[in-house]
Scaffold this motif. Sequence first.
Motif, PDB file in Angstrom:
ATOM      1  N   ARG A  26      69.055 -27.406  23.740  1.00 49.21           N
ATOM      2  CA  ARG A  26      70.442 -27.708  24.101  1.00 49.21           C
ATOM      3  C   ARG A  26      71.027 -26.122  24.920  1.00 49.21           C
ATOM      4  N   GLY A  27      71.624 -26.367  25.732  1.00 48.22           N
ATOM      5  CA  GLY A  27      71.937 -25.035  26.646  1.00 48.22           C
ATOM      6  C   GLY A  27      73.253 -24.777  26.888  1.00 48.22           C
ATOM      7  N   PRO A  28      73.745 -24.057  27.815  1.00 54.49           N
ATOM      8  CA  PRO A  28      72.924 -23.463  28.966  1.00 54.49           C
ATOM      9  C   PRO A  28      72.246 -22.375  28.713  1.00 54.49           C
ATOM     10  N   HIS A  29      70.969 -22.307  29.169  1.00 52.80           N
ATOM     11  CA  HIS A  29      70.193 -21.176  28.869  1.00 52.80           C
ATOM     12  C   HIS A  29      69.291 -20.687  30.235  1.00 52.80           C
ATOM     13  N   VAL A  30      68.642 -19.664  30.229  1.00 52.40           N
ATOM     14  CA  VAL A  30      67.664 -19.387  31.303  1.00 52.40           C
ATOM     15  C   VAL A  30      66.266 -19.355  30.849  1.00 52.40           C
ATOM     16  N   TYR A  31      65.169 -19.567  31.539  1.00 49.48           N
ATOM     17  CA  TYR A  31      63.839 -19.588  31.125  1.00 49.48           C
ATOM     18  C   TYR A  31      63.274 -18.570  32.151  1.00 49.48           C
ATOM     19  N   GLU A  32      62.081 -18.242  31.611  1.00 49.44           N
ATOM     20  CA  GLU A  32      61.099 -17.209  32.497  1.00 49.44           C
ATOM     21  C   GLU A  32      59.871 -18.080  32.648  1.00 49.44           C
ATOM     22  N   LEU A  33      59.693 -18.288  33.756  1.00 49.84           N
ATOM     23  CA  LEU A  33      58.329 -18.888  34.165  1.00 49.84           C
ATOM     24  C   LEU A  33      57.511 -17.809  34.852  1.00 49.84           C
ATOM     25  N   ARG A  34      56.225 -17.635  34.131  1.00 52.79           N
ATOM     26  CA  ARG A  34      55.464 -16.516  34.687  1.00 52.79           C
ATOM     27  C   ARG A  34      54.195 -17.373  35.219  1.00 52.79           C
ATOM     28  N   THR A  35      54.000 -17.243  36.405  1.00 52.65           N
ATOM     29  CA  THR A  35      52.582 -17.614  37.114  1.00 52.65           C
ATOM     30  C   THR A  35      51.445 -16.781  37.466  1.00 52.65           C
ATOM     31  N   TYR A  36      50.303 -16.997  36.971  1.00 57.49           N
ATOM     32  CA  TYR A  36      49.330 -16.112  37.099  1.00 57.49           C
ATOM     33  C   TYR A  36      47.999 -16.646  37.983  1.00 57.49           C
ATOM     34  N   LYS A  37      47.817 -16.152  38.985  1.00 58.21           N
ATOM     35  CA  LYS A  37      46.677 -16.696  39.798  1.00 58.21           C
ATOM     36  C   LYS A  37      45.340 -15.598  39.434  1.00 58.21           C
ATOM     37  N   LEU A  38      44.443 -16.399  38.813  1.00 60.03           N
ATOM     38  CA  LEU A  38      43.558 -15.679  38.248  1.00 60.03           C
ATOM     39  C   LEU A  38      42.153 -15.574  39.226  1.00 60.03           C
ATOM     40  N   LYS A  39      41.376 -14.564  38.928  1.00 62.15           N
ATOM     41  CA  LYS A  39      40.318 -14.245  39.842  1.00 62.15           C
ATOM     42  C   LYS A  39      39.441 -15.590  39.731  1.00 62.15           C
ATOM     43  N   PRO A 104      68.952 -28.361  13.556  1.00 66.17           N
ATOM     44  CA  PRO A 104      69.630 -26.623  13.464  1.00 66.17           C
ATOM     45  C   PRO A 104      68.634 -25.811  13.945  1.00 66.17           C
ATOM     46  N   CYS A 105      67.461 -26.262  13.996  1.00 66.34           N
ATOM     47  CA  CYS A 105      66.388 -25.221  13.957  1.00 66.34           C
ATOM     48  C   CYS A 105      65.513 -25.634  15.486  1.00 66.34           C
ATOM     49  N   VAL A 106      66.409 -26.163  16.405  1.00 66.13           N
ATOM     50  CA  VAL A 106      65.907 -26.261  17.670  1.00 66.13           C
ATOM     51  C   VAL A 106      65.554 -24.766  18.541  1.00 66.13           C
ATOM     52  N   PRO A 107      64.513 -24.567  19.093  1.00 63.89           N
ATOM     53  CA  PRO A 107      64.226 -23.210  19.834  1.00 63.89           C
ATOM     54  C   PRO A 107      64.988 -23.317  21.032  1.00 63.89           C
ATOM     55  N   ILE A 108      65.693 -22.359  21.427  1.00 62.92           N
ATOM     56  CA  ILE A 108      66.218 -22.250  22.910  1.00 62.92           C
ATOM     57  C   ILE A 108      65.677 -21.309  23.823  1.00 62.92           C
ATOM     58  N   ALA A 109      66.039 -21.192  24.956  1.00 63.64           N
ATOM     59  CA  ALA A 109      65.722 -20.272  26.100  1.00 63.64           C
ATOM     60  C   ALA A 109      66.457 -19.123  26.009  1.00 63.64           C
ATOM     61  N   TYR A 110      66.332 -18.170  26.626  1.00 62.86           N
ATOM     62  CA  TYR A 110      67.023 -16.904  26.639  1.00 62.86           C
ATOM     63  C   TYR A 110      68.449 -17.247  27.103  1.00 62.86           C
ATOM     64  N   ARG A 111      69.198 -16.575  26.159  1.00 64.28           N
ATOM     65  CA  ARG A 111      70.722 -16.651  26.348  1.00 64.28           C
ATOM     66  C   ARG A 111      71.055 -16.067  27.848  1.00 64.28           C
ATOM     67  N   ASP A 112      70.621 -14.970  28.291  1.00 66.85           N
ATOM     68  CA  ASP A 112      70.579 -14.374  29.422  1.00 66.85           C
ATOM     69  C   ASP A 112      69.636 -13.331  29.649  1.00 66.85           C
ATOM     70  N   LEU A 113      69.806 -12.749  30.715  1.00 63.60           N
ATOM     71  CA  LEU A 113      68.737 -11.704  31.043  1.00 63.60           C
ATOM     72  C   LEU A 113      68.483 -10.311  30.225  1.00 63.60           C
ATOM     73  N   GLN A 114      69.720 -10.033  29.460  1.00 67.27           N
ATOM     74  CA  GLN A 114      69.635  -9.109  28.466  1.00 67.27           C
ATOM     75  C   GLN A 114      68.810  -9.543  27.307  1.00 67.27           C
ATOM     76  N   SER A 115      69.173 -10.782  26.825  1.00 74.92           N
ATOM     77  CA  SER A 115      68.177 -11.263  25.803  1.00 74.92           C
ATOM     78  C   SER A 115      66.687 -11.328  25.965  1.00 74.92           C
ATOM     79  N   ARG A 116      66.543 -11.801  27.431  1.00 72.39           N
ATOM     80  CA  ARG A 116      64.823 -11.739  27.820  1.00 72.39           C
ATOM     81  C   ARG A 116      64.505 -10.229  27.707  1.00 72.39           C
ATOM     82  N   GLU A 117      65.086  -9.467  28.046  1.00 72.11           N
ATOM     83  CA  GLU A 117      64.505  -8.017  28.161  1.00 72.11           C
ATOM     84  C   GLU A 117      64.521  -7.621  26.596  1.00 72.11           C
ATOM     85  N   GLU A 118      65.296  -8.004  25.615  1.00 70.41           N
ATOM     86  CA  GLU A 118      65.130  -7.692  24.331  1.00 70.41           C
ATOM     87  C   GLU A 118      64.011  -8.174  23.559  1.00 70.41           C
ATOM     88  N   THR A 119      63.903  -9.270  23.817  1.00 73.53           N
ATOM     89  CA  THR A 119      62.730 -10.176  23.509  1.00 73.53           C
ATOM     90  C   THR A 119      61.454  -9.741  23.882  1.00 73.53           C
TER      91      THR A 119
END
Length: 157
Positions: A26-39, A104-119
Motif C-alpha cells: 500500500r502506498g504512496p511511497h517511493v522505491y529505489e531501483l539500482r541497476t548494475y552492469k557487470l563485467k 498488518p505486516c505488509v512491507p512498504i517502500a521508502y516513505r520518502d528520500l530521508q527514510s531511504r537515506e536512514e535505511t
Amino acid sequence: RSRLLLARRNQLLLEFSFWNEPLPRRGPHVYELRTYKLKASPGTMIEWGNNWARAIKYRQENQEAVGGFFSQIGELYVVHHLWGEWAPGAPMGASYHRDTLPPPCVPIAYRDLQSREETRNAAWRKSGWDENVYYTVPLIRSMESRIMIPLRISPLQ
C-alpha cells in the motif's frame, strides 16, 4: 506516436532465488531501483550471486530487499535490485510468502528520500555488510540508481 518514442529497451529478467518475492504494497511511497552492469566475463554472474546470497541477509533483517533480478534475454550481465523498507511496528526478520503474509505486516517502500537515506546508513553500520559489498565492487562495470514513484495501477505502491 513514433515521434515521442526515441528508444526502447526490453529485457527478460529472472529473480535471484535468495531474494524475497515482491509483494503487493500500500502506498504512496517511493522505491529505489539500482541497476548494475557487470563485467562480461565467465563466472561474473555466479560470483555476484554467491556474494549477494550472503550479503542480502543484512538487508532482509529490515525487510527492505523488495526484489533482485538478472537479465536472461536482452543485454546480459545486468542486475536490478529493488529496495524499500519495513512498515513501522511490523515484525522484522521473518520471512513471508504472498499467501501467508498477515495484512498488518505488509512491507512498504521508502516513505520518502530521508527514510531511504536512514535505511541505507543503517545497513552500513551492520558488521559484515561492508565486507560483502567490497567483494562485489570489482565485478561492476557501471551502475545507476533511480528513484521511482509507482503508478496507481501498480501492485507495488
